[in-house]
Each structure stands twice: as C-alpha cells, then as structure tokens.
Enzyme design. Structure first.
Site, PDB file in Angstrom:
ATOM      1  N   ARG A 118     -10.607   6.301 -17.924  1.00 28.08           N
ATOM      2  CA  ARG A 118     -10.125   7.453 -18.697  1.00 28.08           C
ATOM      3  C   ARG A 118      -9.238   7.072 -19.874  1.00 28.08           C
ATOM      4  NH1 ARG A 118      -7.830  11.162 -13.897  1.00 28.08           N
ATOM      5  NH2 ARG A 118      -7.060   9.123 -13.286  1.00 28.08           N
ATOM      6  N   ASP A 125     -14.082  10.486 -17.773  1.00 23.22           N
ATOM      7  CA  ASP A 125     -13.481  10.981 -16.531  1.00 23.22           C
ATOM      8  C   ASP A 125     -14.640  11.215 -15.561  1.00 23.22           C
ATOM      9  OD1 ASP A 125     -12.345  12.336 -14.435  1.00 23.22           O
ATOM     10  OD2 ASP A 125     -11.258  13.775 -15.678  1.00 23.22           O
ATOM     11  N   ASN A 130     -16.094   2.182  -8.037  1.00 25.61           N
ATOM     12  CA  ASN A 130     -14.780   1.636  -7.710  1.00 25.61           C
ATOM     13  C   ASN A 130     -13.636   2.593  -8.003  1.00 25.61           C
ATOM     14  OD1 ASN A 130     -12.651  -0.675  -7.478  1.00 25.61           O
ATOM     15  ND2 ASN A 130     -12.394   0.115  -9.558  1.00 25.61           N
ATOM     16  N   TYR A 188      -6.148  10.064   0.679  1.00 25.76           N
ATOM     17  CA  TYR A 188      -6.878   8.830   0.388  1.00 25.76           C
ATOM     18  C   TYR A 188      -7.806   8.462   1.552  1.00 25.76           C
ATOM     19  CZ  TYR A 188      -7.484   3.821  -0.735  1.00 25.76           C
ATOM     20  OH  TYR A 188      -7.997   2.580  -1.003  1.00 25.76           O
ATOM     21  N   LYS A 241     -11.869   8.282   1.673  1.00 26.92           N
ATOM     22  CA  LYS A 241     -12.481   6.974   1.928  1.00 26.92           C
ATOM     23  C   LYS A 241     -13.343   6.994   3.191  1.00 26.92           C
ATOM     24  CE  LYS A 241     -11.017   4.492  -1.568  1.00 26.92           C
ATOM     25  NZ  LYS A 241     -11.969   3.975  -2.580  1.00 26.92           N
ATOM     26  N   THR A 273      -2.991  -6.215  -6.608  1.00 34.48           N
ATOM     27  CA  THR A 273      -3.492  -5.838  -7.925  1.00 34.48           C
ATOM     28  C   THR A 273      -2.405  -5.214  -8.785  1.00 34.48           C
ATOM     29  OG1 THR A 273      -4.121  -3.619  -7.196  1.00 34.48           O
ATOM     30  CG2 THR A 273      -5.787  -5.359  -6.974  1.00 34.48           C
TER      31      THR A 273
END
Length: 329
Positions: free
Chosen positions: A42, A67, A94, A159, A163, A204
């Site tokens: 985005r 988006d 991802n 989340y 998932k 990350t």
C-alpha cells in the site's frame, strides 16, 4: 548455484505485502533464484525502497501500489503482471496485519479487518490467478499462515482467527488443485502446487508495525521481546530461504522455528494441556486498563514501554534492514 538448476528460474512471481519484512525477503530470495518478481503493497515510499533494494542485486523486478482488500485489486495486480512480465507462475499470499491486545479491548471490526486482509483478499487473488497457475508447468501457490493458525495464542485473537481460516483454505486448495495444471497426468507432483507456511516468531522488526490495543506500552513489551530474542524468534532471511526452498520442492506444509514445531506437536498430542498453558499465559498478560486505547502502532507504543532497548536490539536491527518503521513513526 546456477539459476538454471532452480525450478523457479525464468518464472514470474507475485508477492503481496512485499515492501518490507518477510514479504520483501521472500521476493528477494525468489529473485536470487531467477524469478521475475512483482512487488505489491500500500505504501509507495516503502515499495520504492524494496524495488531499489532488489534492483541493486540485479533482480528483474517491478512494483504496484495496491490495497489487496479492495475487490478490484486482483484484476489490477494481474494486469500489471501481464503487462510487465507475462503470465504468472508463482503467487505468494503474504500480506497481513498483527493486532495485539486482550479481548476486552477488541471490537468486531478488528476481526473483520483481519479476516478481510488474511482470508478473503488472498482468496480473491488466488481465484483470479488460477487460470495462469493452471496453465503454467510450474504453477505454485504459497500461503503464509502462522503457527497462530494452529494454536490460538491469547492477545492475538483476530490474527489467530484469520490465520486458522487461511491455513484451512490453503490445505483445501492443496487437495483441490493437485491434478489441475499443465503437468496434470504426469504423476506425482502434477498440477498446481500449494504450500502452507506456518511460521513462529521471526526477527523482521514487525513489532514496530503491529497495532496494539488496551495498554499499548505493556502489550508492546511482551510482544517485542518475544519477536526479538534469539531463543524465541528466527532469523528472517533464513526463514525466507526455507520458504522458497519448500515451495520449489512442492512441500505441502512448512512449520518454522523450533518453538513453533514443539507447539504444533503439543497441540496435536495434548490439546487439553495446551489449552491450560494458554490460559495461564492469558492470566499473566496485561489487562485492558481503565481506559483502553486502540490501534497504536508499535513504533509509537514503544515510547510508553518499560522494556529496555537492549531486549529488542536484534529485532530493531532487523527492522532497519527490512524496511520496518522506526521508533516514533
């Protein structure tokens, strides 16, 4: 190793959420193995950073600001891929968001946002990409789920919900598409290959981009520590290499980090024990507070956190390398 030895050499890949973090590293690894790569995210500034990084390594890469939750996104993305590189061979779903906080600080809209980003958007893009993947002799779909898609950790409920759905969809697609491709009828491994990736915590720098609810400083403290400490988290570049290697080898599933592997096995062998342990963890984690706050980005929540900077040094260093937002942004 020569790029001609790689199954993905001279193929075209699209990686969503690839301007930073794990998505950027997966795109980089695909490019190193000879892929033409389309990046998607985005933020145009972050995309520019990612594209420049890959070009500096000699990658054949392009990017499109998008988006993925927009219903027109799949067509726009595939048009961009076709115009620049031709038919798509590899799709990596991802893109995601991480919302951290106790249930009492969350709202229905948080669950809807998570489901839209990590289930429905990837589903729409996958359905749109199937004609290309089926026509390719190397058609490959990679879905980045999470160990949270097998074990619903407390304070990560939106989340984990998304998932879980993502992992179920990916497993079902593996069965549905096994014989649906240019190589169908060629025996073991024919059809579109689907790999479900279930990572644990990786370094990350994602703790600076996560959104925190309730008491942001307190929530940031436990999440940032877990996402940065070596015994709990995994080097993200090593994770990206393992993901691309698994996809090349047409593996059905990949669980990353020793802690995630132990957790998945414990959940399978002793689900009641796992539930009790998760309940204990929930009681230790911070409560919502008297005046719960919402949607505080990690880079700002860090300002209110009592966590010593030394605890997150590895995660912060990774974030600077992989384009995550710095403190205060």
């Amino acid at each position: 190793m020569s790029r001609t030895l790689h199954r993905f050499a001279d193929r075209t890949a699209l990686v969503t959420g690839s301007s930073r973090g794990l998505g950027l590293l997966i795109a980089q690894e695909l490019a190193r193995r000879g892929c033409r790569v389309m990046l998607c995210a985005r933020d145009p500034r972050e995309l520019g950073f990612a594209e420049s990084r890959l070009r500096a390594e000699g990658a054949e890469v392009a990017s499109v600001v998008c988006d993925i939750t927009d219903e027109s996104a799949p067509r726009a993305l595939l048009d961009a891929v076709h115009d620049r590189f031709g038919p798509l061979d590899v799709l990596v779903n991802n893109a995601g968001i991480i919302q951290v906080g106790p249930l009492d600080a969350l709202r229905e809209e948080d669950f809807r946002e998570a489901m839209e980003t990590m289930l429905f958007a990837p589903l729409r893009l996958t359905l749109a990409a199937l004609p290309d993947l089926r026509a390719s002799t190397a058609g490959t779909l990679v879905n980045i789920s999470s160990v949270g898609g097998r074990i619903a950790a407390p304070h990560l409920l939106p989340y984990a919900t998304a998932k879980f759905a993502s992992a179920g969809l990916s497993q079902g697609l593996r069965a549905e598409l096994a014989g649906a491709g240019a190589g169908a009828g060629a025996g073991e491994g024919a059809g579109v290959s689907v790999t479900t990736v279930l990572p644990g915590l990786m370094r990350t720098g994602s703790h600076t981009a996560a959104r925190f609810h309730g008491r942001p400083g307190a929530e940031y403290s436990w999440f940032a520590a877990a996402a940065s400490l070596p015994l709990l988290s995994m080097d993200a570049e090593r994770a990206a290499r393992a993901i691309v290697r698994a996809a090349e080898r047409r593996r059905p599933e990949l669980v990353l980090t020793p802690a995630a592997k132990v957790g998945v096995r414990l959940q399978g062998l002793a689900p009641a024990t796992t539930t009790r342990l998760l309940g204990l963890a929930a009681r230790i984690l911070p409560g919502p507070g008297q005046d719960p706050r919402r949607n505080v980005r990690g880079s700002r929540a860090a300002v209110d956190s009592p966590l010593p900077a030394a605890v997150t040094v590895l995660g912060d260093r990774a974030g600077r390398r992989y384009g995550e937002p710095g403190p205060g942004r």
